[in-house]
Motif scaffolding. Structure first.
Motif, short mmCIF file in Angstrom:
data_model
loop_
_atom_site.label_atom_id
_atom_site.label_comp_id
_atom_site.label_asym_id
_atom_site.label_seq_id
_atom_site.Cartn_x
_atom_site.Cartn_y
_atom_site.Cartn_z
N GLN A 401 29.24 17.13 87.12
CA GLN A 401 29.37 15.71 87.43
C GLN A 401 30.39 15.03 86.49
OE1 GLN A 401 28.12 14.17 90.06
NE2 GLN A 401 27.18 16.12 90.68
N ALA A 402 30.37 15.42 85.24
CA ALA A 402 31.30 14.81 84.28
C ALA A 402 32.75 15.18 84.62
CB ALA A 402 30.96 15.27 82.86
N VAL A 403 32.98 16.44 84.96
CA VAL A 403 34.35 16.86 85.32
C VAL A 403 34.79 16.21 86.62
CG1 VAL A 403 35.77 18.84 85.97
CG2 VAL A 403 34.18 19.02 84.06
N LYS A 404 33.85 16.13 87.61
CA LYS A 404 34.19 15.50 88.89
C LYS A 404 34.54 14.03 88.71
CE LYS A 404 32.32 14.92 93.55
NZ LYS A 404 31.17 15.21 94.46
N LYS A 405 33.80 13.35 87.81
CA LYS A 405 34.07 11.94 87.55
C LYS A 405 35.44 11.75 86.90
CE LYS A 405 32.84 7.56 87.12
NZ LYS A 405 34.04 7.07 86.39
N ILE A 474 36.63 24.64 86.57
CA ILE A 474 36.96 23.89 87.78
C ILE A 474 37.16 24.85 88.95
CG2 ILE A 474 38.69 22.38 88.85
CD1 ILE A 474 39.15 21.11 86.14
N LEU A 475 37.77 26.01 88.68
CA LEU A 475 38.00 26.97 89.75
C LEU A 475 36.66 27.50 90.30
CD1 LEU A 475 39.98 28.66 91.39
CD2 LEU A 475 40.02 30.33 89.51
N ILE A 476 35.72 27.77 89.40
CA ILE A 476 34.42 28.28 89.85
C ILE A 476 33.65 27.22 90.62
CG2 ILE A 476 32.18 29.14 89.06
CD1 ILE A 476 33.65 30.41 86.68
N GLU A 477 33.69 25.98 90.16
CA GLU A 477 32.93 24.90 90.78
C GLU A 477 33.80 24.02 91.69
OE1 GLU A 477 29.77 24.79 90.47
OE2 GLU A 477 29.56 26.23 88.81
N SER A 478 34.88 24.57 92.22
CA SER A 478 35.82 23.77 93.01
C SER A 478 35.19 23.23 94.28
CB SER A 478 37.05 24.62 93.37
OG SER A 478 36.64 25.79 94.08
N ARG A 479 34.29 23.95 94.90
CA ARG A 479 33.68 23.45 96.13
C ARG A 479 32.88 22.18 95.87
NH1 ARG A 479 34.09 26.89 100.36
NH2 ARG A 479 34.61 29.08 99.94
N ASP A 480 32.13 22.14 94.78
CA ASP A 480 31.36 20.94 94.48
C ASP A 480 32.23 19.82 93.91
OD1 ASP A 480 29.05 22.20 95.31
OD2 ASP A 480 28.55 22.94 93.29
N ILE A 481 33.17 20.17 93.10
CA ILE A 481 34.00 19.14 92.46
C ILE A 481 34.90 18.47 93.48
CG2 ILE A 481 35.86 18.78 90.79
CD1 ILE A 481 34.60 20.97 89.07
#
Length: 487
Positions: A401-405, A474-481
């Motif tokens: 959530q912090a990175v997405k924000k 970010i690459l691993i969680e790219s779908r959610d981000i």
């Protein structure tokens, strides 16, 4: 009495014995061997026969006051070498009032541009004065310019090869300065040449010392062609040696420093007068480039939120390079990459399906170069430290959530370009068995390519670790981000 004296002197020139018999002096053999005016005068002084004879002899011979006190040399060569004028010798003529064309081609040994100027000449015993105005006007006008050419130790010669004009002669001073003088008529030029040459011959000794010596060199003894009226026969080697002797130090000191100062002044003027980059762009002389251009500026110019070059590269890689071994890890040929960059910067038509771009590593290399040369990285400077703090969060959900924000707070071109790139890299991982690329490998390649601190005041190795970790996360969680669609 005047007629008698003239006749007696005239007769004596042809028969000296008649003179002796006239004045009542007996001629002796020694006098016949060397008849000199001084000897006649001495015989008259020693005569003591009578008052009339003494009176008569005094009226027929030269008196002591009429004779030259200094000894007179009988050889013209000795006169020219020692600067002695014989009895009846005339002073150098003083010329003035003629308009001469003058060009100063050397100043103290430093060459100058030849510019002809009309000047009024005035010749004295040891100087040549060149007036901008006539002498009468120059005396009344304030600021009238006059050039003074010192003739002491100078060299004068005709120089038809120095100019296409006729009647040109050159004066070289003892300081190494060179003047070209020219007159429209040959008679005027010849008159000034002869007058200046006589002034040079009659001037005093050179005011220069020999190198490593306290003695003054003898006047004109080393000058070429002295004592000869044919100036064309002068030895040019002597003249070159004089110029080297006179101005060797000037050429190595003042000339070099003056050249350097001249180059600096020209560069300063060029920098001051050069147009601004904005002016050149408005005139179309300089086009905005793709590589090295700010991301926001490039997207605004193209009217999109993703640079067209990035989109073109990603399409070509996904079309024919997803299964290539080490697709982003292996570097392409640098010269071919630079050629591709040049074509893109010149806004020429680019076809990545052409055979010269068949190596997919050239395309991936150009894409990485584009991101590295951005003035501000894809992850802006102000976001570098917040991303480092976010990656330190222990809870995985909070970290996402912090990175997405943080990504959502970035400008729209940064968000869309980042979303397109990580979506592509996620598809690259799907072919990891063929291309042997892993999340860790992609993080190592793109970590320092997509983000770096504005001021690297900390530990570079620590920053690199955080860069790789952020890209890998970010690459691993790219779908959610990035809210990518799941297949």
């Amino acid at each position: 009495m005047v007629d008698l004296r003239a006749s007696v002197c005239s007769d004596w020139l042809y028969n000296p014995l008649d003179l002796f018999s006239t004045v009542g002096i007996s001629a002796k053999p020694p006098l016949l061997m060397e008849p000199r005016p001084g000897a006649v005068q001495m015989r008259m002084k020693s005569s003591q026969s009578s008052g009339e004879r003494l009176s008569q002899s005094r009226s027929m011979v030269l008196q002591e006051s009429d004779l030259q006190q200094n000894p007179i040399s009988r050889h013209r060569r000795n006169q020219s070498q020692h600067g002695v004028l014989g009895v009846g010798g005339a002073e150098p003529p003083e010329l003035k009032g003629d308009l001469l064309n003058v060009a100063k081609i050397s100043d103290g040994g430093k060459k100058q541009r030849k510019n002809w100027t009309g000047m009024w000449g005035e010749l004295t015993s040891d100087q040549l004065l060149l007036h901008k105005e006539r002498q009468q006007e120059a005396g009344t006008k304030a600021g009238a310019k006059t050039d003074v050419v010192q003739l002491c130790g100078a060299v004068i010669e005709w120089t038809p090869d120095k100019s296409s004009r006729k009647n040109v002669f050159q004066i070289t001073t003892h300081t190494g300065s060179e003047y070209l003088l020219q007159a429209e008529s040959y008679s005027t030029a010849s008159k000034w040449f002869d007058g200046i040459r006589k002034a040079v011959d009659s001037s005093s000794t050179l005011p220069l010392r020999r190198a490593n010596s306290s003695e003054f060199p003898p006047r004109h003894s080393s000058l070429p062609g002295h004592g000869s009226t044919n100036t064309k026969q002068r030895n040019p080697v002597h003249r070159r040696s004089i110029n080297m002797f006179v101005s060797s130090k000037l050429k190595h000191s003042t000339s070099d420093s003056a050249d350097k100062n001249g180059v600096k002044n020209r560069l300063k003027k060029f920098i001051i007068r050069r147009p601004s980059m904005k002016t050149l762009q408005e005139k179309g002389l300089i086009k905005d480039r793709v590589f090295g251009c700010h991301l926001l500026t490039l997207c605004e110019r193209e009217g999109s939120t993703v640079p067209s070059f990035v989109q073109l590269c990603l399409d070509a890689i996904e079309k024919r390079g997803m299964d290539v071994d080490g697709i982003y890890r292996v570097s392409g040929n640098l010269s071919t990459v630079q050629k591709l960059r040049f074509i893109v910067d010149q806004e020429e038509a680019l076809d990545l399906d052409h055979s010269q771009w068949e190596d997919v590593h050239v395309v991936t290399g150009a894409l990485k170069m584009f991101f590295r040369e951005l003035p501000e990285p894809l992850f802006p400077f102000r976001a570098f430290q917040p991303f480092v703090e976010a990656i330190k969060i222990k809870d995985s959900r909070q970290k996402v959530q912090a990175v997405k924000k943080l990504i959502q707070d970035l400008p729209r071109p940064n968000q869309d370009t980042m979303k397109l790139l990580f979506s592509h890299l996620h598809r690259v991982l799907e072919f990891s068995r063929q291309n042997l690329m892993s999340t860790q490998g992609i993080g190592i390649v793109f970590g320092p390519t997509l983000m770096w601190p504005e001021l690297d005041g900390g530990n570079m190795a620590v920053n690199m670790v955080y860069q790789n970790q952020i890209i890998e996360f970010i690459l691993i969680e790219s779908r959610d981000i990035f809210s990518l669609d799941r297949k």
